[in-house]
Design a protein around this motif. Sequence first.
Motif, mmCIF file in Angstrom:
data_model
loop_
_atom_site.group_PDB
_atom_site.id
_atom_site.type_symbol
_atom_site.label_atom_id
_atom_site.label_comp_id
_atom_site.label_asym_id
_atom_site.label_seq_id
_atom_site.Cartn_x
_atom_site.Cartn_y
_atom_site.Cartn_z
ATOM 1 N N THR A 24 0.454 9.471 -1.951
ATOM 2 C CA THR A 24 0.053 10.536 -3.237
ATOM 3 C C THR A 24 -0.080 9.280 -4.454
ATOM 4 O O THR A 24 0.770 8.655 -4.617
ATOM 5 C CB THR A 24 1.193 11.386 -3.289
ATOM 6 N N PRO A 25 -1.081 9.380 -4.997
ATOM 7 C CA PRO A 25 -1.490 8.188 -6.140
ATOM 8 C C PRO A 25 -0.666 8.888 -7.425
ATOM 9 O O PRO A 25 -0.372 10.020 -7.565
ATOM 10 C CB PRO A 25 -3.046 8.339 -6.387
ATOM 11 N N LEU A 26 -0.175 7.719 -8.102
ATOM 12 C CA LEU A 26 0.533 8.158 -9.239
ATOM 13 C C LEU A 26 -0.655 8.189 -10.490
ATOM 14 O O LEU A 26 -1.063 7.151 -10.396
ATOM 15 C CB LEU A 26 1.478 7.083 -9.721
ATOM 16 N N ILE A 61 -4.027 -0.789 -6.771
ATOM 17 C CA ILE A 61 -2.714 -0.956 -5.923
ATOM 18 C C ILE A 61 -1.955 -1.871 -6.692
ATOM 19 O O ILE A 61 -2.465 -2.641 -7.426
ATOM 20 C CB ILE A 61 -3.039 -1.494 -4.425
ATOM 21 N N PRO A 62 -0.514 -1.754 -6.485
ATOM 22 C CA PRO A 62 0.500 -3.016 -7.123
ATOM 23 C C PRO A 62 -0.039 -4.284 -7.113
ATOM 24 O O PRO A 62 -0.643 -4.625 -6.031
ATOM 25 C CB PRO A 62 1.725 -2.665 -6.667
ATOM 26 N N ARG A 95 0.649 -1.037 0.055
ATOM 27 C CA ARG A 95 -0.044 -0.379 0.084
ATOM 28 C C ARG A 95 0.624 1.304 -0.092
ATOM 29 O O ARG A 95 0.474 2.195 0.371
ATOM 30 C CB ARG A 95 -1.118 -0.244 1.346
ATOM 31 N N GLU A 96 2.094 1.062 -0.332
ATOM 32 C CA GLU A 96 2.992 2.220 -0.325
ATOM 33 C C GLU A 96 2.613 3.090 -1.649
ATOM 34 O O GLU A 96 3.186 4.152 -1.978
ATOM 35 C CB GLU A 96 4.600 2.050 -0.377
ATOM 36 N N GLN A 97 1.702 2.587 -2.750
ATOM 37 C CA GLN A 97 1.723 2.997 -3.988
ATOM 38 C C GLN A 97 0.425 2.983 -4.201
ATOM 39 O O GLN A 97 -0.159 1.746 -4.280
ATOM 40 C CB GLN A 97 2.752 2.699 -5.181
ATOM 41 N N THR A 98 -0.283 3.849 -4.847
ATOM 42 C CA THR A 98 -1.665 3.646 -5.846
ATOM 43 C C THR A 98 -1.496 4.263 -7.009
ATOM 44 O O THR A 98 -0.639 5.068 -7.256
ATOM 45 C CB THR A 98 -2.812 4.406 -4.618
ATOM 46 N N GLU A 155 -8.593 9.476 -0.563
ATOM 47 C CA GLU A 155 -9.557 9.201 0.437
ATOM 48 C C GLU A 155 -9.382 7.605 1.253
ATOM 49 O O GLU A 155 -9.566 7.221 2.453
ATOM 50 C CB GLU A 155 -11.099 9.044 -0.041
ATOM 51 N N MET A 156 -9.188 6.639 -0.088
ATOM 52 C CA MET A 156 -9.165 5.293 0.398
ATOM 53 C C MET A 156 -7.719 5.054 1.074
ATOM 54 O O MET A 156 -7.509 4.210 1.966
ATOM 55 C CB MET A 156 -8.910 4.355 -0.794
ATOM 56 N N TYR A 157 -6.781 5.851 0.559
ATOM 57 C CA TYR A 157 -5.321 5.707 1.103
ATOM 58 C C TYR A 157 -4.713 6.956 1.510
ATOM 59 O O TYR A 157 -3.669 7.476 0.901
ATOM 60 C CB TYR A 157 -4.484 4.884 -0.109
#
Length: 68
Positions: A48-50, A20-21, A3-6, A42-44
């Motif tokens: 910061t989402p890519l 998510i990955p 959950r380090e990336q979205t 909101e979810m994560y």
Amino acid sequence: MNREQTFVEQRPQGDYAVRIPHAERASAVLPTQAAAIERAREMYPGITPLVERVRHTTGGKPDKWRTP
């Protein structure tokens, strides 16, 4: 699950998916890129989402990712 990336990416149907990955399914599907970015935040929270580029610009082309 990492959950380090979205990611916010455009789907072939024209709407946008929050992922998510390594996920097989999208966490959310929304009609606009702005709505998908907001939902990802909101979810994560705190991540910061890519965001997938959806057009050609001087800064990149559609196969590049950017931060909103």
